[in-house]
Design an enzyme around this catalytic site. Structure first.
Site, PDB file in Angstrom:
ATOM      1  N   LYS A  65      32.256  35.695  61.067  1.00 34.07           N
ATOM      2  CA  LYS A  65      32.660  37.104  61.182  1.00 34.07           C
ATOM      3  C   LYS A  65      31.765  37.920  62.127  1.00 34.07           C
ATOM      4  O   LYS A  65      32.257  38.779  62.837  1.00 34.07           O
ATOM      5  CB  LYS A  65      32.652  37.769  59.797  1.00 34.07           C
ATOM      6  CG  LYS A  65      33.753  37.285  58.867  1.00 34.07           C
ATOM      7  CD  LYS A  65      33.717  38.088  57.574  1.00 34.07           C
ATOM      8  CE  LYS A  65      34.628  37.470  56.531  1.00 34.07           C
ATOM      9  NZ  LYS A  65      34.691  38.246  55.301  1.00 34.07           N
ATOM     10  N   TYR A 215      35.557  34.833  43.097  1.00 31.21           N
ATOM     11  CA  TYR A 215      36.588  34.482  42.123  1.00 31.21           C
ATOM     12  C   TYR A 215      36.562  32.980  41.896  1.00 31.21           C
ATOM     13  O   TYR A 215      35.956  32.230  42.667  1.00 31.21           O
ATOM     14  CB  TYR A 215      37.974  34.924  42.602  1.00 31.21           C
ATOM     15  CG  TYR A 215      38.399  34.268  43.897  1.00 31.21           C
ATOM     16  CD1 TYR A 215      38.160  34.884  45.118  1.00 31.21           C
ATOM     17  CD2 TYR A 215      39.013  33.016  43.895  1.00 31.21           C
ATOM     18  CE1 TYR A 215      38.520  34.277  46.301  1.00 31.21           C
ATOM     19  CE2 TYR A 215      39.389  32.404  45.077  1.00 31.21           C
ATOM     20  CZ  TYR A 215      39.132  33.042  46.279  1.00 31.21           C
ATOM     21  OH  TYR A 215      39.491  32.434  47.442  1.00 31.21           O
TER      22      TYR A 215
END
Ligand code: ATR
Length: 273
Positions: A65, A215
């Site tokens: 990123k 998650y």
């Protein structure tokens, strides 16, 4: 057919192709979405090749990123603030536009869970790339205060100083944290090692909302810990994953897909429900 993909390393387990394929079906858009896992020092070349060969857009995930931020032709204001790019679009003028939809995805997911951000007191744990991406969208919701706590306190101080112009953001050490928070967002990578940020249990109360950007098929270490100490509203980062994808899809296609059904199907795919 218009081609999109996600660059990451490792990326084999990415759910982005699943999510975008469902978005495309739902909105009747003709596109295909794949995966690319270039060697870490070959990302720039792989990105160039993808667009030279007609690619229309891509997502970028860990660890690319920050590099993507330096490779695009221009940046959206939110990507500039985040210092990272997770979405690239080839515009009609042939310009590579770098955007960042992570923070918008977080805020959209919090809202879809009914969490009120305006006038709330928010505690953000961690001061890495994930925290940086979340700060501007969170401050745009006008919280009464946003406190950043990080293991390495100087990083929290730097972030608070950098975003100070956008709202009431301060840095505190974990030991300094006191008073009642409405929402705690865990942006640390502690859960990846099954570890916990060193947060005092006394900060957890029954009306607090807990969000872990991580998650898994079962509760993250942080969510389990918060539940043990009385938190009733806990959320993991699966919804943020779907919401940031919806935002990216909107950037590319100019049409916003619905997320509820896709999130349900993703949970089923992961064996969560
Ligand atoms: P990301 O881009 O996912 O935010 P990162 O930039 O490596 O990843 O940042 C990871 C964050 O998690 C950092 O804030 C890190 O704290 P330090 O700045 O002190 O390294 C935090 N972190 C990782 N493991 C942690 C742990 N066991 N307890 C508390 N914080 C942790």
């Amino acid at each position: 057919m218009d081609r999109y993909l996600v660059f990451g390393h490792p990326v084999r387990h990415s759910k982005s192709p699943f999510i975008h394929t469902l978005f495309a079906r739902q909105t009747q858009q003709e596109l295909e979405y794949g995966l690319a896992e270039p060697a870490v020092d070959e990302f720039a070349q792989a990105l160039r090749t993808f667009f030279d060969q007609g690619g229309k857009g891509c997502n970028v995930t860990v660890p690319f990123k920050e590099q993507a931020f330096t490779l695009v032709d221009c940046l959206s204001p939110r990507a500039k603030r985040a210092g990272a790019v997770n979405t690239i679009k080839l515009t009609d003028d042939g310009v590579l536009l770098g955007d960042n939809t992570d923070g918008a995805g977080l805020v959209a997911d919090l809202k879809s869970h009914g969490v009120t951000l305006a006038d709330s007191r928010i505690l953000l744990l961690g001061a890495g790339g994930a925290a940086r991406g979340a700060l501007a969208p969170l401050l745009a919701e006008l919280p009464s205060e946003l406190v950043i706590a990080n293991r390495t306190h100087t990083k929290a101080q730097q972030l608070a100083a950098e975003f100070h112009d956008l709202g009431p953001v301060i840095a505190q050490t974990y030991e300094q944290l006191a008073g009642s928070f409405d929402l705690v967002i865990n942006s640390t990578s502690a859960s990846l090692q099954g570890e916990l940020p060193p947060l005092a249990p006394a900060l957890i109360h029954s009306d607090i909302a807990i969000y872990d950007m991580m998650y898994g098929a079962s509760d993250t270490a942080f969510i389990s810990w918060a539940k043990q100490h009385g938190a009733r509203q806990t959320m993991d980062g699966l919804g943020m994953l779907v919401e940031q994808a919806a935002e990216a899809f909107t950037v590319w296609r100019g049409i916003r897909p619905g997320t509820k059904q896709v999130l349900r199907e993703l949970k089923r795919n992961l064996g969560v429900i």
